[in-house]
Design an enzyme around this catalytic site. Structure first.
Site, PDB file in Angstrom:
ATOM      1  N   ASN A 108       0.754  -1.355  -0.017  1.00 42.66           N
ATOM      2  CA  ASN A 108       0.220  -0.003  -0.076  1.00 42.66           C
ATOM      3  C   ASN A 108       1.092   1.305  -0.047  1.00 42.66           C
ATOM      4  O   ASN A 108       0.487   2.221  -0.791  1.00 42.66           O
ATOM      5  CB  ASN A 108      -0.712   0.056   1.302  1.00 42.66           C
ATOM      6  CG  ASN A 108      -1.992  -1.054   1.204  1.00 42.66           C
ATOM      7  OD1 ASN A 108      -2.166  -1.658  -0.018  1.00 42.66           O
ATOM      8  ND2 ASN A 108      -2.941  -0.972   2.217  1.00 42.66           N
ATOM      9  N   THR A 130      -4.279   3.914  12.317  1.00 47.01           N
ATOM     10  CA  THR A 130      -4.457   2.934  11.119  1.00 47.01           C
ATOM     11  C   THR A 130      -3.512   3.704   9.746  1.00 47.01           C
ATOM     12  O   THR A 130      -3.461   4.875   9.795  1.00 47.01           O
ATOM     13  CB  THR A 130      -6.009   2.687  10.718  1.00 47.01           C
ATOM     14  OG1 THR A 130      -6.390   4.096  10.197  1.00 47.01           O
ATOM     15  CG2 THR A 130      -6.570   2.318  12.037  1.00 47.01           C
ATOM     16  N   GLU A 131      -3.238   2.677   9.017  1.00 48.82           N
ATOM     17  CA  GLU A 131      -2.362   3.190   7.771  1.00 48.82           C
ATOM     18  C   GLU A 131      -3.333   3.901   6.897  1.00 48.82           C
ATOM     19  O   GLU A 131      -2.475   4.708   6.047  1.00 48.82           O
ATOM     20  CB  GLU A 131      -1.984   1.913   6.944  1.00 48.82           C
ATOM     21  CG  GLU A 131      -3.251   1.013   6.465  1.00 48.82           C
ATOM     22  CD  GLU A 131      -2.680  -0.368   5.862  1.00 48.82           C
ATOM     23  OE1 GLU A 131      -2.254  -1.049   6.477  1.00 48.82           O
ATOM     24  OE2 GLU A 131      -2.755  -0.524   4.726  1.00 48.82           O
ATOM     25  N   VAL A 132      -4.561   4.087   6.875  1.00 48.61           N
ATOM     26  CA  VAL A 132      -5.263   4.895   5.832  1.00 48.61           C
ATOM     27  C   VAL A 132      -5.331   6.119   6.497  1.00 48.61           C
ATOM     28  O   VAL A 132      -5.489   7.190   5.440  1.00 48.61           O
ATOM     29  CB  VAL A 132      -7.047   4.341   5.910  1.00 48.61           C
ATOM     30  CG1 VAL A 132      -7.776   5.097   4.995  1.00 48.61           C
ATOM     31  CG2 VAL A 132      -6.546   2.937   5.403  1.00 48.61           C
TER      32      VAL A 132
END
Lengths: 341, 268, 341, 268
Positions: free
Chosen positions: A114, B51-53
């Site tokens: 990602n 979180t990665e988002v």
């Protein structure tokens, strides 16, 4: 939400005045070409625009994105896309048509992560040839024997292990990624394509800028005064946007911060899982939930017809538990260069 | 104590209890989210969940209706101290050295704690393709400590991952530094059978770097654990038995997963 | 501006609960060490914090920033800083003490550009060893004979010309920059150090993250509920911040979006130009506008005493011509996994 | 026509008139700001004015009280379509190839249009140190077109800049490409005496790349311009005479600079 009175009163000189507002089918027809690489992600999910691409029957697309949601693999199943460059493919989590196509070599793919995709988009947006990272060090991704695999199509243009010229640190150079198209969904825009978005953005922010032709669907078209009253919310200026499409519920059945939640109930009912389970199930799904609708509004109308407006409204965010206060971008009007004692 | 509970529930509860009590953490997809929220709400309120988002320092309200489903759940925007994007969350935060511990799940783990989220079999002729690494690789490469939460089955606990997507101690002492990564640890692993530490005093520089079983689920003999482990298991001399979930832990865990999204009956 | 009722009603679990709020002198004493590199910029001007550094008599500091405002060169004149790494030094625009010190070699300096410093801070924040750019190609900066100049102290660690491993494109590798300290001023924070900022940010955003010890002064300390009701405004989370200082007018006589404008009148009256014109004028200025004040509040009190509250209020932004509307970060409460027909 | 005006005022007015009529522009410090706002308000409303500090597509209200003072003026936050930071403004915008033209001022310019903002004399033994390049270097390296606005004096218009901070055609045809930069143009230059184009049909690939005087201020003989030019000046065969400022142009210009910040009487 009306624009603040003061701004409306003052008026502003229109900016780059090209109208970017158009219908979804026109936007896809004009700005997506066969063979293009198309960014679609896991946040800012442009489900409606992806359906429009599938309807338009585009061919030989590459799907790129950090995590690729089911709207991206739908393009594979629809025969529109034959390559995927991603860190995560949601539809490959369980065995099905997508994993079978990857195992057989029918679907080309290049695995990143990602953050690798996010950084590559950032490098693309910044116009720099590559960006260094420590991702992939110590993994089997970099094993030279893995450069040639059933899905490979990038080979030595995928990445390079290098050392920093300053201190000899190892790193991996990731090449800049500039998708031809990015399809994204956001909260609001003006007709000039100035887009405002809030909530976590994943890799979307850099996709807006890295893509040559960003196509953005939004819940609301607002006056440019409203955009310019809070320019810190703007994620991309209109002059960078190829097209903006007014598409309420454009992320549905995915969600959008401040507007509506993921519609899990509809997910199950509509059978999103069918899209990638097998080619046969995809065909059934498409006959039911893709082919009959000339646009996203028609699909949403069908939803309401089947399940009722109340069912749709139930996933809507109303007042919401959290509302951000307004702030001021103002400045004074009486600047003085001198000061009397 | 609690009456009936599944091993997966026990694993999440143990994971939550064993969380560091302070620090910035990045939760990967799957059970780490559930276990992390249980930790935040019961055992480790001072951790900053990210979180990665792009949600940084997510603070669920006490009346939170459920755990976030996936790392991109919109619920994470509500109550976070900062909401931004992946280049910040996995970049300025993680790559910049600001993440104290990452919590991950995977399809395979090996005796050095490495993870595989990508493919079963040979990458060039896959037996089975998986979803992919997502942010797993970055978190394993760059978090200061790595905590793994995953069900223990012999096919998942392998001598060497089919494909290392997410490196812990790679192939033993000194391997992280040779690869260009910083030392990491102390790392931990929670499974559906017990809790592991790793045999290295200095983050992978020295020691064998192998997993050591330090605690087992109530009533479980370490020899049973060996059956579900694909390498010759090392067991701590002072291996202890874990306390079963409390009624309160179980109630909160179940409230956080009202739809059985994480703990599908019969999956583990 | 009170936090929204809904948030206050729900309450939230405190996050990382370390209190980062402290007085300006304590913050400087604890977190600035002799020899540190200190970021200070051209926006988010932390004039008050820079005065506190000058008062504390720190030594051998390096001043870094894309454009370095007069608050940075004040640190040079105060004897605190002996090196400047910048793209632009406002005080060198006209001949004076700063240019004389640069010409003579008394002040060490390394010339970059604004964007080079911004990218280097970004690389520092991202933990990558360097970042490529096309800046400086075709200029005399890269002429090897210019690496040794009267102010030089970086030499071959300054930058490198390289070629991209993917396509042979020329670029300049800029090394990561991680200042020890960043002093910044912003609109508001909670006592945990979660800082919110709006308005154009220059290179400040990356300085918050690149610096080992960001010290932030803010106009207002607000409840954490207010921060968490609009987390998209947050520029850095509290766990990354070393100290947050409540300092109204902390940018003054520079300005802050939505709070007050540059105080040009006071600039002239206070004689900011005196700071760098000559060492003698600096001494006079410091005796008048630096040394007498134990903190920023005392200085502002002196301002009011001399010129009146009205004069100060005249640069304040009141309602402001532009106020941004609130938005919702809400989500629904009734997610369903199933849907009845 | 207008009665009295200074050469600097005339230069700003000419600059505004000669602005491209569309496109994204980055305005550097100094006179480009003033000239750019005059252009936006009178001659080229469709340009998107951006500054390196982070204001994108700034649209001043018709009743704007003054031009921004410096590139970091807070007034730029009011009415912009997007407000962000330098990595966006000089990065995603400029480096990403989205800037149609940059407008710069400098201490020196040479016959190939290169600029110097850093030092007079030898960099290793400076006669006079200047403020530095700011964002000037990036804009010159990467804008698709470069427009220069600066007072014409022999000491500023030199055969070769003492130090090229901001490259235009460097040392002639092909030099940009050899240096690793894209072609650029058509470039223009406005001074307190006239308007210049550059002798290259293809952005610096071929042609002499030298400045050519294509228009002069009202009543000015090109031979006078030569006196204030430090190289042998090339004059277009069809050199034209510029129209003086209109009353409206002058009134607006003066309204935009109410404190004489830009056009200090006697400075130019």
């Amino acid at each position: 939400m009306p624009p603040r009175a003061c701004l409306a009163r003052c008026g502003i000189i229109p900016a780059v005045p090209e109208i970017k507002l158009m219908g979804e089918n026109e936007a896809i027809e004009r700005f997506v070409a066969d063979g293009d690489s198309v960014y679609t992600g896991y946040t800012s999910v442009a489900f409606g625009l992806c359906r429009a691409i599938a309807r338009a029957g585009k061919r030989n697309l590459e799907v790129v994105g950090g995590s690729v949601g089911i709207q991206g693999t739908m393009l594979v199943m629809a025969g529109c896309a034959d390559r995927v460059r991603a860190g995560y493919i949601a539809s490959a989590l369980r065995p099905g048509a997508i994993t079978a196509m990857m195992e057989s070599g029918e679907l080309k793919y290049e695995d990143y992560s990602n953050q690798a995709i996010a950084l590559m988009l950032m490098a693309g947006a910044l116009g720099i040839p590559f960006i260094p990272t420590k991702s992939f060090l110590g993994t089997d991704y970099l094993d030279p024997k893995n450069a040639h695999h059933p899905g490979a199509y990038l080979f030595d243009q995928k990445w390079r292990e290098m050392e920093s010229p300053f201190d000899g640190q190892k790193f991996v150079a990731l090449p800049a990624l500039k998708p031809d198209v990015a399809v994204l969904h956001a909260q609001r825009a003006d007709k000039y394509g100035n887009v405002q978005a809030w909530g976590h953005q994943g890799d979307a922010k850099w996709a807006y800028w890295a893509a040559k032709k960003p196509i953005v669907s939004v819940e609301e078209i607002v006056d440019t005064e409203m955009i310019r009253a809070d320019p810190g919310r703007t994620i991309v200026p209109g002059f960078k946007v190829a097209a903006v499409v007014h598409m309420p519920w454009g992320a549905h059945p995915s969600g959008l911060t401040g507007y509506y939640d993921f519609d899990y109930g509809f997910n199950a009912k509509m059978g999103l899982g069918r899209i990638t389970r097998s080619k046969e199930e995809y065909a059934d799904w498409a006959a039911e939930w893709l082919d009959p609708f000339p646009d996203h509004a028609a699909l949403m109308a069908r939803y309401v017809e089947l399940y009722g407006q109340d069912t749709l409204d139930a996933v809507r965010v109303d007042a919401g538990p959290v509302t951000a206060d307004g702030i001021s971008y103002g400045h004074g009007r009486n600047l003085r260069f001198r000061m009397d004692p | 104590m609690s009456g009936d509970y599944t091993l997966a529930e026990m694993m999440c509860v143990v994971g939550a209890r064993e969380f560091p009590k302070r620090g910035v953490c990045l939760l990967g997809m799957g059970l780490p989210v559930l276990s992390g929220l249980l930790a935040k709400l019961m055992h480790a309120p001072e951790i900053a969940i990210c979180t990665e988002v792009g949600a940084l320092d997510y603070a669920p309200r006490p009346d939170v209706v459920r755990a976030s489903i996936g790392i991109h759940d919109l619920i994470l925007n509500d109550g976070s101290a900062m909401v931004t994007d992946m280049v910040d969350a996995l970049g300025t935060l993680l790559m910049g050295g600001n993440v104290d511990f990452g919590v991950l799940q995977a399809a395979q783990v090996d005796k050095f704690g490495n993870l595989n989220t990508l493919v079963l079999g040979d990458y060039r002729a896959p037996e089975r393709r998986l979803g992919g690494t997502g942010g797993n690789t970055e978190i394993a490469c760059m978090a200061k400590q790595l905590i793994t939460i995953m069900p223990q089955e012999r096919r998942r606990f392998v001598e060497r991952c089919d494909f290392i997507t997410s490196p812990s101690y790679i192939d033993g002492p000194g391997a992280r530094r040779r690869a260009g990564l910083e030392p990491q640890g102390p790392n931990r692993m929670m499974s559906t059978m017990g809790v592991y530490r790793f045999d290295t005093p200095d983050g992978g520089e020295t020691g064998s770097c192998e997993a050591i079983l330090e605690a087992v689920f109530p009533g479980l003999d370490p020899e049973i654990v060996q059956i579900e482990t694909g390498w010759t298991l090392r067991v701590a001399d002072d291996v202890r038995e874990l306390e079963p979930p409390t009624t309160e832990e179980l109630a909160l865990l179940r409230r956080l997963d009202p739809y059985g999204f994480y703990l599908v009956p019969g999956r583990y």
